[in-house]
Design a protein around this motif. Structure first.
Motif, PDB file in Angstrom:
ATOM      1  N   TYR A 148      36.084  29.483  24.717  1.00  0.00           N
ATOM      2  CA  TYR A 148      37.210  30.416  24.841  1.00  0.00           C
ATOM      3  C   TYR A 148      36.755  31.607  25.673  1.00  0.00           C
ATOM      4  N   ARG A 149      37.690  32.468  26.003  1.00  0.00           N
ATOM      5  CA  ARG A 149      37.364  33.689  26.752  1.00  0.00           C
ATOM      6  C   ARG A 149      37.595  34.913  25.860  1.00  0.00           C
ATOM      7  N   ILE A 150      36.695  35.882  25.978  1.00  0.00           N
ATOM      8  CA  ILE A 150      36.788  37.135  25.218  1.00  0.00           C
ATOM      9  C   ILE A 150      37.104  38.250  26.204  1.00  0.00           C
ATOM     10  N   ARG A 151      38.251  38.904  26.014  1.00  0.00           N
ATOM     11  CA  ARG A 151      38.646  39.989  26.924  1.00  0.00           C
ATOM     12  C   ARG A 151      38.404  41.331  26.234  1.00  0.00           C
ATOM     13  N   THR A 152      37.658  42.185  26.917  1.00  0.00           N
ATOM     14  CA  THR A 152      37.398  43.543  26.433  1.00  0.00           C
ATOM     15  C   THR A 152      37.733  44.523  27.553  1.00  0.00           C
ATOM     16  N   ASP A 153      37.549  45.799  27.257  1.00  0.00           N
ATOM     17  CA  ASP A 153      37.765  46.815  28.300  1.00  0.00           C
ATOM     18  C   ASP A 153      36.758  46.674  29.431  1.00  0.00           C
ATOM     19  N   LYS A 154      35.656  46.004  29.148  1.00  0.00           N
ATOM     20  CA  LYS A 154      34.591  45.834  30.143  1.00  0.00           C
ATOM     21  C   LYS A 154      34.771  44.587  31.004  1.00  0.00           C
ATOM     22  N   GLY A 155      35.749  43.732  30.654  1.00  0.00           N
ATOM     23  CA  GLY A 155      35.953  42.506  31.419  1.00  0.00           C
ATOM     24  C   GLY A 155      36.110  41.297  30.515  1.00  0.00           C
ATOM     25  N   GLU A 156      36.068  40.105  31.124  1.00  0.00           N
ATOM     26  CA  GLU A 156      36.198  38.850  30.382  1.00  0.00           C
ATOM     27  C   GLU A 156      34.840  38.158  30.279  1.00  0.00           C
TER      28      GLU A 156
END
Length: 891
Positions: A636-644
């Motif tokens: 899966y992909r994890i999206r944060t304020d720093k990117g994916e």
């Protein structure tokens, strides 16, 4: 007559038919109106009735005349239908005496008129309107009888009689007309059928003649080229000669495609089953494709299952055509990279196997929407992109027809711009149980080695006769048999052959079929019936350019003992003579007993699995279990304020929890996109023939639907909704891996997975609802309420959806103990073979305490303690934990 001309004739015929029907019915309507006008003027006292009849007659004549002059039949038919339904019939009904006159029969006339002369949707509209008007007029005349003009009995009876005569005559004429039309159409169809049959027969004769004429010179080319290869020449010259031979064989394959398509269309194609050598067939195929791949700078890999039987029963010619067509296409549409030819074998019984031939390439691939058109004759997909690539468009169509004829299946998997995989599965009987072993075709070509010819036998006392009207063919066949020391006589006609067979006894006769004057079949019969002939029992082998199973069957019926197809190889000639010559005359050499193979430990004989289990990274399976079970995982992909970031690869649970610790940052877990699944499945299919992908609960993630959409690009990818997440999904994946180890159909494995999913129970306890609120799983109100009253909710999976379970109150330690007691309250229903303990950011001491409480209540064979991945932890937060287990099967 051409097909285009036939269409024009049919189109003109259709127009004239409509015009003739319009004229017929309009003529009947004009005649009937004329009679009614005369009758009305003589007998009726209703002025309105007479005026309407006269106006209707005038309009009918004008419209009919306009239609005939201008040819606007449909327009005028619509206008007349409107006038009849809405003006003529209503007025004549009410002014002519209603149901006591002939008016009701005119309704029948209106329905017939509309049905015959009006076309398209307008016809149904008018029929509905006519029905409504009829109902309306009957209702009005019943409710308001004063609207109906009364006439004398004479007028009513006469009006009714005229209506009966007119409508009755109309039906008679219609039936007669329809009968004539049917007879005319039938004659036209018979004539068309006759011409189509004649056209097909002419086409078949042309293709058969073309095949024969082209095979004759190719026989010379290949035969002389083989003689060159037998000589001691340089490797460069040998490579050039081999390329000539391969190119000639490719030309033959193209000719066969055209001829076979003609036979398929005429329904005359058959398959001929016989024992064939698998190694020799594969060697021929590889030799033909290797040079093409080399010219384009492509890597060509060959993977052969060492357990493959050395001889099988099947139609070698058709099977070879299928493989050559698929491999040629793979090379043609691949600009760079590689083409891989894989052959795998699976035993069904001691005497029957399933052979899977797989062709993979790294070419341009096929769009999903074009896959249904792949096997259409003369149809090329993505025409704009492929317009500079040569080809007839016949190859895949013929492949599909042949595979169907042989009782097999063909599947296509493709990812656009990434490449394609074609797989052919055929059941075949085993002719020789000895296995093929390791054959490294790649090493043979890489070393630029070539087979040095050595005759398989010598028979200096044997004498044969070769009959062929082409001197070049006689020269080639004589040279091919030169080293066998057989004495050879040659003649150019059947008549000369008869003279020879009277004078000399031969041990074998090789006979061409199509020769001027006396053909080979006639010559055979005359040899058998020859007075004083010395060769009445001599084996006669047909040596012909007439390809096809129907021709072969004909030669067998005529009495030929053998069949050789031009262009013929020296090895084939020698093998046929060994079978036909008297055994005492034949001295076999060592070359006849040795099959040259290059064996090496580095042979590419990797055996692909029957089924590969794949899943998503949210399964939270320990890495060692994934590796031991050969389970492929898509992150899966994890999206944060720093990117994916990729779940579990580019980010870990501890880092995500630390990132979210300040209470302001949010993290979103996202399912892979359709394109990600397509690439993933394409890579996994290199390892297995079938994929079963087990996804996270479909109501909690888009992953299932994206995987399902991606699977449409493949014919052997099955997507299963687990109904679970995290360790529940992981437990199901482990069970699926166990089921896949059995040699059972994919459907049976999927059924077992579905049954196991029903027995899996997954439940989690969340220490703090803040993280659920951040991810949108619960509302801010629920979060505030739980934190205010120290409530710790548990979440269970039910019908593929997360649903709240019970709430525990108090401190975290007390809540955990209550949650454990709740889970293990019904311990007898649990399957104790395996228990998953999944957690998020818990300390080792906390885990040991939980494990101890578990062991006090039940003894499990295996307890797997696993930290949840970033995608799960981002939603549950630190301190969350849960269990996944299977319930026992109901007895």
């Amino acid at each position: 007559m051409s097909r285009k001309k036939w269409l024009e004739v049919l189109e003109d015929h259709s127009l004239s038919l409509q015009e003739r029907m319009f004229r017929l019915l309009s003529g009947i309507a004009i005649a009937a109106l004329s009679v009614l006008v005369v009758m009305g003027l003589c007998l009726s006292e209703s002025l309105v009735y007479n005026i309407m009849l006269i106006l209707s007659l005038a309009l009918c004549i004008l419209i009919s005349g306009y239609a005939v002059r201008t040819g606007k039949i449909q327009l005028c038919a619509n206008i007349q239908s409107f006038l009849i339904i809405f003006i003529l019939i209503p007025v004549t009904f009410f002014t002519g005496g209603g149901i006591r006159s002939g008016a009701p029969l005119w309704f029948v006339f209106a329905f017939v008129y509309v049905s015959v002369v009006v076309y398209g949707r307008t016809r149904y509209v008018f029929i509905i309107l006519a029905s409504l008007m009829a109902v309306l007029e009957y209702v009005v005349s019943y409710l308001y009888p004063e609207f109906v003009t009364e006439h004398s009995d004479e007028v009513s009876y006469l009006s009714s009689l005229i209506a009966v005569l007119v409508v009755g005559s109309l039906f008679c004429l219609l039936f007669i007309f329809e009968s004539k039309i049917y007879e005319s159409e039938n004659r036209l169809a018979q004539q068309q059928k006759k011409e189509i049959v004649e056209l097909n027969e002419a086409q078949n004769r042309f293709f058969s003649s073309m095949s024969h004429e082209i095979r004759t010179p190719i026989n010379t080319i290949i035969g002389l080229d083989e003689m060159i290869l037998r000589e001691e020449i340089s490797e460069e010259a040998a490579a050039d000669a081999q390329d000539i031979q391969n190119a000639s064989k490719m030309l033959l394959a193209l000719i066969n495609d055209v001829l076979d398509m003609s036979k398929i269309e005429s329904g005359k194609m058959e398959v001929v089953y016989a024992a064939y050598s698998v190694g020799e067939m594969l060697s021929d195929i590889v030799n033909m494709i290797w040079s093409r791949a080399k010219e384009k700078g492509l890597d060509f890999h060959v993977e052969v299952d060492p357990a493959m039987p050395s001889e099988l029963m099947g139609d070698e010619v058709r099977l070879k055509q299928v493989m050559i067509n698929l491999l040629t296409n793979a090379v043609k549409y691949t600009k760079e990279g590689s083409v891989t030819f894989s052959i795998q074998c699976r035993k069904l019984s001691a005497s029957r196997v399933v052979v899977t031939y797989t062709i993979r390439d790294t070419g341009m691939g096929i769009r999903k929407e074009n896959i249904p058109y792949l096997f259409s004759a003369f149809k090329r997909v993505d025409e704009e992109k492929n317009r500079f690539i040569e080809g007839t468009g016949l190859g895949l169509s013929i492949v599909k027809e042949f595979v169907d004829l042989m009782g097999g299946t063909i599947t296509v998997d493709s990812v656009y711009t990434k490449g394609s995989t074609f797989a052919v599965e055929l059941e075949q009987d085993v002719a020789d149980e000895n296995v093929l072993g390791d054959i490294n075709f790649e090493l043979r070509h890489t070393m630029n080695t070539r087979e040095h010819y050595r005759q398989t036998f010598e028979a200096p006392d044997a004498r044969i006769l070769i009959v062929d009207d082409n001197e070049a063919n006689l020269m080639v066949e004589e040279k091919l048999l030169r080293d066998t020391r057989v004495r050879i006589d040659t003649v150019l006609s059947g008549e000369e052959a008869l003279k020879k067979t009277v004078q000399t006894q031969y041990h074998v006769i090789l006979m061409d079929h199509l020769m001027p004057g006396m053909d080979g079949i006639t010559c055979l019969h005359q040899i058998r019936a020859q007075t004083g002939g010395m060769n009445k029992k001599t084996p006669v082998v047909i040596l012909t350019a007439n390809a096809g199973s129907d021709n072969r069957a004909q030669y067998e019926r005529e009495g030929f003992e053998g069949y050789l197809l031009k262009p013929v190889r020296g090895a084939e000639l020698e093998a046929e003579l060994v079978r036909r010559l008297p055994k005492e005359m034949v001295k076999l050499t060592s070359a006849s007993e040795v099959v040259e193979e290059i064996q090496t430990a580095g042979s590419r004989s990797m055996k692909r699995r029957h089924v590969l289990i794949t899943t998503d990274s949210v399964c939270d399976l320990p890495r060692e279990i994934q590796e031991q079970g050969g389970i492929e995982v898509l992150p899966y992909r994890i999206r944060t304020d720093k990117g994916e970031f990729l779940d579990g690869i580019e980010t870990e649970t501890g880092g995500i929890l630390a990132y979210m610790a300040d209470g302001k940052r949010s993290v979103v877990s996202m399912a892979p996109e359709v394109r990600d699944y397509e690439v993933f499945f394409a890579d996994c299919l290199l390892q297995a023939r079938h994929i079963i992908h087990i996804s996270m609960a479909k109501k909690e993630s888009k992953g299932y639907f994206n995987a399902l959409e991606a699977a449409k690009s493949f014919s052997n990818v099955t997507v299963v909704d687990s109904g679970h997440l995290s360790s529940g999904l992981g437990l199901l994946v482990m069970e699926a891996r166990r089921l896949s180890e059995k040699d059972v159909p994919v459907e049976e494995i999927v059924s077992g997975i579905d049954e196991a999913a029903e027995r899996i129970h997954t439940c989690f306890m969340v220490s703090d609802t803040e993280y659920l609120a951040r991810s949108g799983r619960v509302s801010q109100f629920v979060d505030n309420l739980c934190r205010a009253f120290m409530l710790h909710p548990s979440i269970a999976m039910d019908k593929s959806r997360m649903k709240p379970g019970n709430f525990t109150f108090g401190t975290l330690e007390r809540a955990r103990s209550r949650f454990i007691r709740y889970i293990f309250a019904d311990i007898d229903s649990m399957d104790k073979s395996c228990l998953f303990l999944i957690h998020s950011g818990m300390s080792l001491a906390e885990l040991k305490e939980i494990e101890e409480q578990i062991r006090q209540r039940a003894l499990f064979d295996r307890i797997i303690i696993q930290q949840a991945g970033p995608a799960i932890s981002a939603n549950s937060g630190p301190g969350a934990f849960g269990f996944a287990y299977m319930k026992r099967r109901a007895v």
